[in-house]
Design an enzyme around this catalytic site. Sequence first.
Site, short mmCIF file in Angstrom:
data_model
loop_
_atom_site.label_atom_id
_atom_site.label_comp_id
_atom_site.label_asym_id
_atom_site.label_seq_id
_atom_site.Cartn_x
_atom_site.Cartn_y
_atom_site.Cartn_z
N ARG A 259 2.63 8.29 9.19
CA ARG A 259 2.48 9.73 8.92
C ARG A 259 1.39 10.37 9.76
O ARG A 259 1.51 11.53 10.15
CB ARG A 259 2.15 9.94 7.44
CG ARG A 259 3.38 10.07 6.61
CD ARG A 259 3.11 9.91 5.14
NE ARG A 259 4.33 9.39 4.55
CZ ARG A 259 5.24 10.13 3.93
NH1 ARG A 259 5.04 11.41 3.75
NH2 ARG A 259 6.34 9.59 3.46
N ASP B 227 0.80 -1.23 0.00
CA ASP B 227 0.00 0.00 0.00
C ASP B 227 0.83 1.28 0.00
O ASP B 227 0.42 2.31 0.51
CB ASP B 227 -0.91 0.00 1.24
CG ASP B 227 -0.12 -0.23 2.52
OD1 ASP B 227 1.09 0.03 2.52
OD2 ASP B 227 -0.72 -0.68 3.52
N HIS C 268 6.49 4.82 12.65
CA HIS C 268 6.78 5.68 11.50
C HIS C 268 5.55 6.26 10.82
O HIS C 268 5.64 6.95 9.81
CB HIS C 268 7.59 4.90 10.46
CG HIS C 268 6.80 3.81 9.80
ND1 HIS C 268 5.96 4.03 8.74
CD2 HIS C 268 6.69 2.48 10.08
CE1 HIS C 268 5.39 2.90 8.38
NE2 HIS C 268 5.81 1.93 9.18
N GLU D 36 -1.90 5.34 3.08
CA GLU D 36 -1.91 3.94 2.63
C GLU D 36 -3.31 3.42 2.29
O GLU D 36 -3.46 2.62 1.36
CB GLU D 36 -1.26 3.03 3.68
CG GLU D 36 0.24 3.21 3.82
CD GLU D 36 0.64 4.37 4.73
OE1 GLU D 36 -0.26 5.04 5.29
OE2 GLU D 36 1.85 4.62 4.87
N GLU E 217 -0.92 -9.00 -1.12
CA GLU E 217 -1.48 -8.36 0.08
C GLU E 217 -2.62 -7.40 -0.29
O GLU E 217 -2.62 -6.22 0.07
CB GLU E 217 -0.40 -7.62 0.88
CG GLU E 217 -0.81 -7.32 2.32
CD GLU E 217 0.25 -6.54 3.10
OE1 GLU E 217 0.31 -5.32 2.95
OE2 GLU E 217 1.01 -7.16 3.84
N HIS F 27 13.29 4.68 12.60
CA HIS F 27 13.06 4.81 11.15
C HIS F 27 13.81 6.03 10.62
O HIS F 27 13.98 7.03 11.32
CB HIS F 27 11.54 4.98 10.96
CG HIS F 27 11.06 4.79 9.55
ND1 HIS F 27 11.25 5.74 8.57
CD2 HIS F 27 10.36 3.78 8.96
CE1 HIS F 27 10.70 5.31 7.45
NE2 HIS F 27 10.16 4.12 7.65
#
Length: 383
Positions: free
Chosen positions: A215, A96, A213, A132, A118, A246
């Site tokens: 957003r 994604d 991580h 995503e 997936e 990250h």
Amino acid sequence: MSKVSIIFGTRPEAIKLAPVILALRSDPRFSCQVCVTAQHREMLDQVFDAFGINPDVDLDLMEPDQTLAGLTARAVETVDRFLVRSKPDLLLIQGDTTTTFCSALAGFYNHVPVGHVEAGLRTGNLDSPWPEEANRVLATRLTTLHFAPTELNKQNLLKDRVAPERIFVTGNTVIDALFLARDIIKEHPPAVPGLPEGLAAANGARLVLITGHRRENFGPGFESICKAIAELARRFPEIAFVYPVHLNPNVRKPVNQILRSAGTSNVHLIDPLPYLPFVAMMNRCTVILSDSGGVQEEAPSLGKPVLVMRDTTERPEAVIAGTVKLVGTDEGKIVEETSKLLTDKAVYDEMARAHNPYGDGKATGRIVTACAEFLGVSPPSNK
Ligand code: UD1
Ligand code: UDP
């Protein structure tokens, strides 16, 4: 021989596609070409080393602190040029990310059928995870073959009006990758870069492993997560809090600012770990705090409780089974739930159960079979 191109760009896509690449490359019915956008750079390259994979084409797109729009524009254009040149019979994408969506779009523009590994994960909320959820929904619209990890993912695709004959419930290839990694680690226990001597050893101090991580957590969410970790480190000075941070600057800045100044010597901020040492640390830890998708899938197989620092998840299977719990990003809630797990054996034992809701380690074989049938190539001979 059918030509299959595989395009990906980030760490989790590489991990989850590695078993598929290895299977296609060793199958004489396919010519398999691996193209990376390198949306990630260092974190992508770490995965190649773990599985001994070299990409055939490297578009080298990552820029420091890249924007979604800038990356999207560069990815659509360069993947399009790659497809014009390579003309595959089938394009495989995973997950994604921006690379996933842009590659699906470029495949569509070039009339190349796309297989989505997936497929069908959904929260139903376009803002979480962001961006995503939109990437998944858009990729589904542009995709011909849908490799759904679970039955629930299949139901999501059916609700999106995907034709049932185009959906294959395969399990998630992350479990195939995890099992491969587990076997390698058993033979050759990896060093864990960045940790003090002895801490990585199985008989070392109790350990909480942390990753983050997302957003939608940038800003207040991350500040709150870091304050919770600092508070936990003060409450539990005998426990090590290991956080491979990250490389996104929006993550590194608050994590370094808040946690380095907290003065807690039991918090270990280290660089992202290569996959094998990271799996070794998942195996070794007591509890995981994470907002990662992949970690939510791997941890149940290893019997490790995960507190997910998000408000939603597209992976409800382990939450329903009781081994993964959503705690959001509220400082008090993270501290309370983690403290409970670290102090109450009954609560811990209830969550620390090994099970495999995301796959049996055989997803790759099912995906390869579906691709072969779609492409009309004969089954492998048994000779
Ligand atoms: C991306 C994906 C996210 C996925 C995550 C996995 C998008 C929009 N986001 O988020 O879905 O869950 O990867 O980790 O597709 N950077 C480096 N080196 C690296 C990787 C990143 O320096 O190896 C830094 C760069 O400054 C880069 C920034 O991180 O510009 C952001 O990378 P990007 O791929 O855009 O977003 P992620 O937050 O990593
Ligand atoms: N991972 C890793 N090193 C680390 C942290 C995570 O190899 O330091 C692996 C982890 O085992 C999982 C994947 O990276 O397979 C998850 O990637 P990430 O959390 O970046 O992305 P997401 O899964 O959330 O998209």
